[in-house]
Each structure stands twice: as structure tokens, then as C-alpha cells.
Design a protein around this motif. Structure first.
Motif, PDB file in Angstrom:
ATOM      1  N   LEU A 104       0.848  -1.188   0.000  1.00  0.00           N
ATOM      2  CA  LEU A 104       0.000   0.000   0.000  1.00  0.00           C
ATOM      3  C   LEU A 104       0.882   1.235   0.000  1.00  0.00           C
ATOM      4  O   LEU A 104       1.957   1.244   0.622  1.00  0.00           O
ATOM      5  CB  LEU A 104      -0.916   0.018   1.224  1.00  0.00           C
ATOM      6  CG  LEU A 104      -2.181  -0.854   1.166  1.00  0.00           C
ATOM      7  CD1 LEU A 104      -2.763  -1.021   2.544  1.00  0.00           C
ATOM      8  CD2 LEU A 104      -3.205  -0.243   0.229  1.00  0.00           C
ATOM      9  N   ASP A 105       0.448   2.275  -0.697  1.00  0.00           N
ATOM     10  CA  ASP A 105       1.203   3.517  -0.678  1.00  0.00           C
ATOM     11  C   ASP A 105       1.060   4.177   0.701  1.00  0.00           C
ATOM     12  O   ASP A 105       0.204   3.790   1.498  1.00  0.00           O
ATOM     13  CB  ASP A 105       0.740   4.445  -1.797  1.00  0.00           C
ATOM     14  CG  ASP A 105      -0.699   4.892  -1.623  1.00  0.00           C
ATOM     15  OD1 ASP A 105      -1.420   4.254  -0.841  1.00  0.00           O
ATOM     16  OD2 ASP A 105      -1.105   5.876  -2.260  1.00  0.00           O
ATOM     17  N   VAL A 168       6.154   6.297  -6.819  1.00  0.00           N
ATOM     18  CA  VAL A 168       6.691   5.223  -7.652  1.00  0.00           C
ATOM     19  C   VAL A 168       6.741   3.949  -6.816  1.00  0.00           C
ATOM     20  O   VAL A 168       6.615   3.989  -5.587  1.00  0.00           O
ATOM     21  CB  VAL A 168       8.102   5.566  -8.188  1.00  0.00           C
ATOM     22  CG1 VAL A 168       8.055   6.761  -9.115  1.00  0.00           C
ATOM     23  CG2 VAL A 168       9.070   5.818  -7.037  1.00  0.00           C
ATOM     24  N   PHE A 169       6.955   2.828  -7.500  1.00  0.00           N
ATOM     25  CA  PHE A 169       7.164   1.582  -6.777  1.00  0.00           C
ATOM     26  C   PHE A 169       8.263   0.774  -7.455  1.00  0.00           C
ATOM     27  O   PHE A 169       8.501   0.887  -8.658  1.00  0.00           O
ATOM     28  CB  PHE A 169       5.871   0.764  -6.649  1.00  0.00           C
ATOM     29  CG  PHE A 169       5.300   0.253  -7.944  1.00  0.00           C
ATOM     30  CD1 PHE A 169       5.681  -0.971  -8.473  1.00  0.00           C
ATOM     31  CD2 PHE A 169       4.337   0.975  -8.623  1.00  0.00           C
ATOM     32  CE1 PHE A 169       5.146  -1.459  -9.642  1.00  0.00           C
ATOM     33  CE2 PHE A 169       3.780   0.500  -9.802  1.00  0.00           C
ATOM     34  CZ  PHE A 169       4.191  -0.727 -10.312  1.00  0.00           C
ATOM     35  N   LEU A 170       8.936  -0.019  -6.634  1.00  0.00           N
ATOM     36  CA  LEU A 170      10.016  -0.888  -7.086  1.00  0.00           C
ATOM     37  C   LEU A 170       9.426  -2.225  -7.497  1.00  0.00           C
ATOM     38  O   LEU A 170       8.676  -2.840  -6.732  1.00  0.00           O
ATOM     39  CB  LEU A 170      11.047  -1.069  -5.970  1.00  0.00           C
ATOM     40  CG  LEU A 170      12.168  -2.085  -6.202  1.00  0.00           C
ATOM     41  CD1 LEU A 170      13.083  -1.643  -7.330  1.00  0.00           C
ATOM     42  CD2 LEU A 170      12.968  -2.293  -4.916  1.00  0.00           C
ATOM     43  N   ILE A 181       8.516   1.950 -11.488  1.00  0.00           N
ATOM     44  CA  ILE A 181       7.264   2.192 -12.203  1.00  0.00           C
ATOM     45  C   ILE A 181       6.464   3.230 -11.424  1.00  0.00           C
ATOM     46  O   ILE A 181       6.459   3.232 -10.184  1.00  0.00           O
ATOM     47  CB  ILE A 181       6.467   0.886 -12.361  1.00  0.00           C
ATOM     48  CG1 ILE A 181       7.338  -0.179 -13.043  1.00  0.00           C
ATOM     49  CG2 ILE A 181       5.188   1.103 -13.161  1.00  0.00           C
ATOM     50  CD1 ILE A 181       6.670  -1.521 -13.182  1.00  0.00           C
ATOM     51  N   SER A 182       5.802   4.113 -12.139  1.00  0.00           N
ATOM     52  CA  SER A 182       5.002   5.146 -11.500  1.00  0.00           C
ATOM     53  C   SER A 182       3.740   4.533 -10.905  1.00  0.00           C
ATOM     54  O   SER A 182       3.352   3.405 -11.222  1.00  0.00           O
ATOM     55  CB  SER A 182       4.637   6.237 -12.502  1.00  0.00           C
ATOM     56  OG  SER A 182       3.717   5.736 -13.463  1.00  0.00           O
ATOM     57  N   LEU A 188       9.258   3.851 -15.631  1.00  0.00           N
ATOM     58  CA  LEU A 188      10.100   5.043 -15.660  1.00  0.00           C
ATOM     59  C   LEU A 188      11.567   4.711 -15.826  1.00  0.00           C
ATOM     60  O   LEU A 188      12.286   5.380 -16.566  1.00  0.00           O
ATOM     61  CB  LEU A 188       9.895   5.852 -14.366  1.00  0.00           C
ATOM     62  CG  LEU A 188       8.466   6.296 -14.051  1.00  0.00           C
ATOM     63  CD1 LEU A 188       8.426   7.051 -12.734  1.00  0.00           C
ATOM     64  CD2 LEU A 188       7.897   7.146 -15.175  1.00  0.00           C
ATOM     65  N   THR A 189      12.055   3.687 -15.130  1.00  0.00           N
ATOM     66  CA  THR A 189      13.475   3.364 -15.127  1.00  0.00           C
ATOM     67  C   THR A 189      13.645   1.854 -15.155  1.00  0.00           C
ATOM     68  O   THR A 189      12.940   1.132 -14.443  1.00  0.00           O
ATOM     69  CB  THR A 189      14.173   3.927 -13.874  1.00  0.00           C
ATOM     70  OG1 THR A 189      13.966   5.341 -13.821  1.00  0.00           O
ATOM     71  CG2 THR A 189      15.657   3.645 -13.908  1.00  0.00           C
ATOM     72  N   THR A 190      14.590   1.404 -15.972  1.00  0.00           N
ATOM     73  CA  THR A 190      15.007   0.008 -15.988  1.00  0.00           C
ATOM     74  C   THR A 190      16.501  -0.024 -15.706  1.00  0.00           C
ATOM     75  O   THR A 190      17.300   0.481 -16.503  1.00  0.00           O
ATOM     76  CB  THR A 190      14.713  -0.655 -17.341  1.00  0.00           C
ATOM     77  OG1 THR A 190      13.305  -0.589 -17.601  1.00  0.00           O
ATOM     78  CG2 THR A 190      15.148  -2.106 -17.332  1.00  0.00           C
TER      79      THR A 190
END
Length: 576
Positions: A104-105, A168-170, A181-182, A188-190
């Protein structure tokens, strides 16, 4: 017509038992059916018994008090269930396979779930109603790498929202590259993959083996750590995907000359002093290692070689909110409690059946303010343990007979989230103790379900479009995502080709090969295509047969060496 006495309105006279009364309206206007919220919440009450688990009583010298204690046990049983938010539940069935991660955020508005079906699903409590319990976005993190030749994806090992912002989350799967990922589902990033041909792991820029798990820094929202099968922990800055910020190469003393082992679990929390964080990780060789959270990471601050049995997967590890205690759940059917200030032997050890042999992502978590410890079991029960002695304070069935894999307890919502092997996510709550989240969902009137209300049936989920979106034909989706800014650049930029269901199945390729003659010659070598007719041309010269017999034969004069020397001996021979 000036007054009401000038005319009379005739009403139909029907008997009380006349069947026509069922077809006559009782009033004008739209009729609304209001739902009973109290009854709706009561229907979500769990039927499972909420009774404390039987635990051995501590020894006491006062024999006379034993009778009083037995009398008070019955009254305490009903009070134990009210201490924890597990009286009601909300069940989400949005995945197809085992749930491997729930998160959960920080605000508690969005729920993130990962599964072995290779997808991550995002749920918004504000958009759900009791009859529309579904995810608003389904994300396959490795979908961009799919091609026509390969459509493989990777199961999700761990997914976790950032602790501070939740923007964001990992996301970690069965792959050497983790992703950021947003909260809306956009990659967003790899992070980069390392060079597998380098022996020294300190010289690689990323993992060279599969990543098992990861977590976020407790106070820096830009830092995260990942644990991989290449015997390293790597700390990443999410703003730099080209290389990790720090490499922690763990050299196992039990792995022989190679010194490598798989890192199975990692936790990053506050230290007992409260000044610097502490990083604790578990390895497949049974080791438990602790580092100072801010470095340097050249050598561990403490290491225990036989914390758990070697070659068993220690998938669960967590640090208390004050940073003093560490709890681990190993594949040797043991749960152990450690003190970070005296990190050499466990304080308490208790038996607990493990599911790490089938589900290595099985976890164990501290409750908010470290008042309890929660974990699942192979029988499908939720165990709430005492953080001081690891005795079960409450054991309640969630999915009986189906292993309970992952658990989480949100501090702001005061709700427990569980994920099971039957692809069910249970949100446990108490209407009097919990806030928002599942309480808000069950407090809404049920929505009349319609096929157009389900975006998975009416829209393309890969484009991230809602059911209410209106797309004008010929417009670019990329320009809409940017909010219409930089229109000059959008004009010069080539239009993004929209992938339609017709293009995905590619029926035109099959149609061409079956209905157009010689279409396979497009994929042949032209020279090879001509040479296969060479023998036929010699046997049956269809085009050159007209001058086959009348073609003159060229005859060259044969000159001897003397004639050649007499005619042109003085001339210099042409160099060839």
C-alpha cells in the motif's frame, strides 16, 4: 377552470387484489433504491472464529490464582479478537495465479499486488464499490521487450511502493534488471544489467543473476536496494539507471573457494541509536549479515554464519520500528528474534511451518509501532505473534487449506492485507478501528454493473486508457499524455502507430502465403532461385533453341613459340 371545484379528475377504480395494480406506478419521477450501509458492512463480517491460539502459560508460584485465571480466560477470548482489525474482510480476485507481493502507498489510497501470472495490478479504493472490486490498471513490466519470436515474461518476485511519497514503486521479477514504475503503471526506469563475464562483482554495473527481492531506504526516497543470486546487494539511485551507487559483495565462508551464495532477503530500517539506518540481509548458506545503512560497505558490522539451516531459503526478514529487533523466518521451519545491539545469537526461537520450498517470497512483518508480528502459514492461517516471546496471540483462518504467502499491515489505515496461493487478496479491517480503505469501499452503495463499466472489456489496457476516454481518430496518444505542450515538437515527431487487434494477430501474412502465387520467392536468394533452372535450360532450351544449330563456332589461330617471338618478340609483354 378558475378553481379546483370546476372539474374533477377521474381515477381508476381497482380492487385491492386486482393484478393490474402491479403495473401502475405509485409515484412519478426516478425511483432510487438506497442501500443499507450497516447491513452491507455486516455482510462482510468474517465467519471464521476469532479466538486466541492456545499457548503454554508461564510458570507461577501462586497456585491459588490458577482458579481465577481460568475463570477469566473465557471473558478474555472475546476481547482478544477486538484488539486486531481482522473482524471483517474485503476479497479481491483480480489475479490468475499465486499472489507474491502486496503493498500500500503511504496514504493508503492505492493497493499494489504482484503475482506469478507476470503482472502487477493497481487498485484504487476510491474508485471501487462493493460490486466493482477490480484493478484499474494491469501492468506487465516486460511487455516492451516482447517480440513476435519471443513472448516470454517473468513472474513478479516483489513489488513495493516508496515509503515516503508513494509516487513510484520498485518492481522485481525473475530477471537481472529491476524496474521503477510510477503509481499509474508507467515504466520510468530500468536498471542496467551487469557483465556476466566479469569475475569480480565490484566491477559490474548491475546484477548478473536473477534478483530475489529488494526494498527502499527508510528516509531517502531516491535510494533502494536489491538482492540477487550473484551474491551481491546493490544500492541504486532511481535517477541513475546506468550503474548502481554502491555494491556490497558478500563473500560466503561456507561456499568454498568461490565464496558466492544467493542473497534471499533484505531489510532496511532505522538503527537502535536512530542516527543511521541499518541494512540486514540473509543468504542461502544460512548466514545473516548486518551493515551500517550509510556505509562504508567494505565489511559487515556483524555476521552470523549459521543463523538458519544452510541451503534453506530465508525469505522473511524485517526490522522493528525502533531498530532494535530483527525477526527472520527461514526455510528450516523456524522463526528467530535477534537483537541488533548483540547480534551474535537469537534471543528467541520458535517453530513455524515454512512454505519457502514452493513459495520463496514468503515474508514476515512487524505491525505498526512493532506491537505485533504477523505472518502466514501453509495451512492458510494468519498468525499474529507477540513481539517479545513470539507466542501466537491470535490465529485466524484466511484461506483454509491454501498457503498464505505474503502479509502487510498498514499503519494509517490500520488494516491487514494478505495474499494467498489461490490468487486471492484479503483486506482485513474493523469498522470501528480502521480508517478509509476497505471501510470506504463497503460504505458505498452498490453500483449497477454493466459491461461498459469494465475497462478490461472495452479498452486496451496496454495504452493505459480509462473507460471514459474519448479518442479522436488520427490523433496521437503521445501528444495527449504530454498535455498538449510543445505542439511544434509534436508536429515534427512521427505519429505513433496504433497497434490494433487486427495487427496483433497478423492475418494478412497468412492470407498472402495461401492466396498469392510465388509469394514465398520474396524470402529466397535470387541467385539460388535462378540456378535451380540451369539443368532444365540445358535439356530443354526453350528460348535459345532458335540459333542452337546455326550459331557459328569461333576458331582461334594456333601460333608456335617461334612465330610469336618473330612477330612480337621485341615488344614488351603486358604486365597482367
Amino acid at each position: 377552470m378558475s378553481g379546483s371545484d370546476d372539474y374533477e379528475v377521474e381515477e381508476p377504480v381497482l380492487a385491492d387484489d386486482d393484478p393490474m395494480r402491479a403495473f401502475l406506478p405509485a409515484s412519478f419521477g426516478k425511483k432510487t433504491k438506497e442501500s443499507n450501509i450497516a447491513t452491507q458492512i455486516e455482510q462482510s463480517r468474517r465467519q471464521a472464529p476469532l479466538k486466541p491460539a492456545a499457548a503454554p502459560k508461564p510458570s507461577s508460584n501462586r497456585d491459588s490464582d490458577s482458579d481465577d485465571d481460568s475463570d477469566s480466560d473465557d471473558s478474555d477470548d472475546s476481547e482478544e479478537g477486538d484488539k486486531y482489525p481482522v473482524s471483517h474482510e474485503l476479497v479481491l480476485k483480480t489475479h490468475e495465479r499465486t499472489i507474491t507481493s502486496v503493498s500500500l502507498d503511504p496514504s493508503g489510497s492505492r493497493l499494489l499486488t504482484g503475482s506469478l501470472d507476470c503482472t502487477v495490478r493497481l487498485h484504487d479504493f476510491a474508485a471501487m464499490t462493493p460490486t466493482t472490486l477490480r484493478a484499474f490498471r494491469t501492468v506487465d513490466p516486460w511487455e516492451a521487450k516482447k517480440s513476435a519470436a519471443s513472448s516470454d515474461s517473468h513472474p513478479i518476485h516483489h513489488a513495493e511502493f516508496s515509503r515516503l511519497s508513494g509516487s513510484v514503486f520498485l518492481c522485481i521479477g525473475a530477471h537481472p534488471q529491476a524496474k521503477i514504475i510510477s503509481r499509474d503503471g508507467d515504466v520510468l526506469t530500468t536498471f542496467v544489467k551487469g557483465d556476466m563475464y566479469l569475475r569480480d562483482m565490484n566491477n559490474t554495473k548491475g546484477h548478473v543473476g536473477e534478483i530475489a527481492t529488494g526494498t527502499w531506504h527508510p528516509s531517502d526516497q531516491n535510494l533502494c536496494v536489491t538482492a540477487g543470486s550473484d551474491s551481491t546487494l546493490r544500492i541504486w539511485d532511481i535517477n541513475n539507471k546506468r550503474s548502481q551507487k554502491e555494491v556490497i559483495a558478500f563473500k560466503s565462508k561456507a561456499a568454498g573457494s568461490a565464496g558466492r551464495t544467493r542473497m534471499t532477503a533484505v531489510a532496511w530500517g532505522a538503527s537502535a541509536q536512530g542516527s543511521t539506518p541499518v541494512l540486514v540481509a540473509a543468504a542461502l548458506d544460512g548466514s545473516l549479515v548486518m551493515y551500517s545503512g550509510n556505509g562504508p560497505f567494505t565489511r559487515p558490522a556483524a555476521e552470523i554464519r549459521e543463523a538458519h539451516k544452510a541451503n534453506t531459503w530465508t525469505g522473511g526478514i524485517d526490522i522493528s520500528s525502533d531498530g532494535r529487533m530483527v525477526v527472520t523466518r527461514g526455510g528450516d521451519n523456524l522463526i528467530k528474534l535477534w537483537d541488533t545491539r548483540k547480534f551474535n545469537k537469537p534471543l528467541i526461537t520458535t517453530e513455524h511451518a515454512s512454505t519457502s520450498d514452493r513459495y520463496p517470497m514468503t515474508n514476515i512483518k512487524y505491525a505498526p509501532n512493532s506491537t505485533s508480528i504477523i505472518t502466514g502459514s501453509s495451512s492458510g492461517h494468519l498468525h499474529i505473534l507477540n513481539p517479545g516471546n513470539l507466542r501466537p496471540e491470535l490465529v485466524t483462518p484466511i484461506t483454509p487449506g491454501v498457503p498464505l504467502i505474503v502479509v502487510d499491515w498498514h499503519a494509517k489505515l490500520n488494516q491487514v492485507i494478505t495474499g494467498s496461493a489461490n490468487a486471492e487478496v484479503h483486506v482485513l479491517y474493523n469498522p470501528e478501528m480502521s480508517n478509509r480503505g476497505a471501510v470506504d469501499v463497503m460504505s458505498k452503495a452498490p453500483k449497477k454493473r454493466h459491461i461498459d463499466d469494465d475497462p478490461s472489456l472495452t479498452t486496451d489496457q496496454t495504452l493505459g486508457l480509462s473507460a471514459d476516454s474519448i479518442i479522436t481518430p488520427g490523433t496521437s496518444i503521445l501528444g495527449k499524455r504530454n498535455g498538449g505542450a510543445n505542439k511544434a515538437k509534436d508536429i515534427k515527431r512521427p505519429q505513433v502507430q496504433q497497434i490494433t487487434p487486427f495487427m496483433r494477430s497478423q492475418p494478412d501474412e497468412k492470407h498472402v502465403s495461401q492466396n498469392i502465387p510465388l509469394s514465398q520467392m520474396l524470402h529466397e536468394d535470387p541467385r539460388e532461385a535462378l540456378l535451380k533452372y540451369a539443368d532444365i535450360a540445358k535439356k530443354d532450351p526453350r528460348f535459345t533453341g532458335a540459333w542452337k544449330d546455326t550459331q557459328p563456332v569461333t576458331q582461334y589461330a594456333d601460333l608456335s613459340d617461334e612465330e610469336d617471338a618473330a612477330d612480337g618478340g621485341d615488344k614488351k609483354r603486358v604486365k597482367r
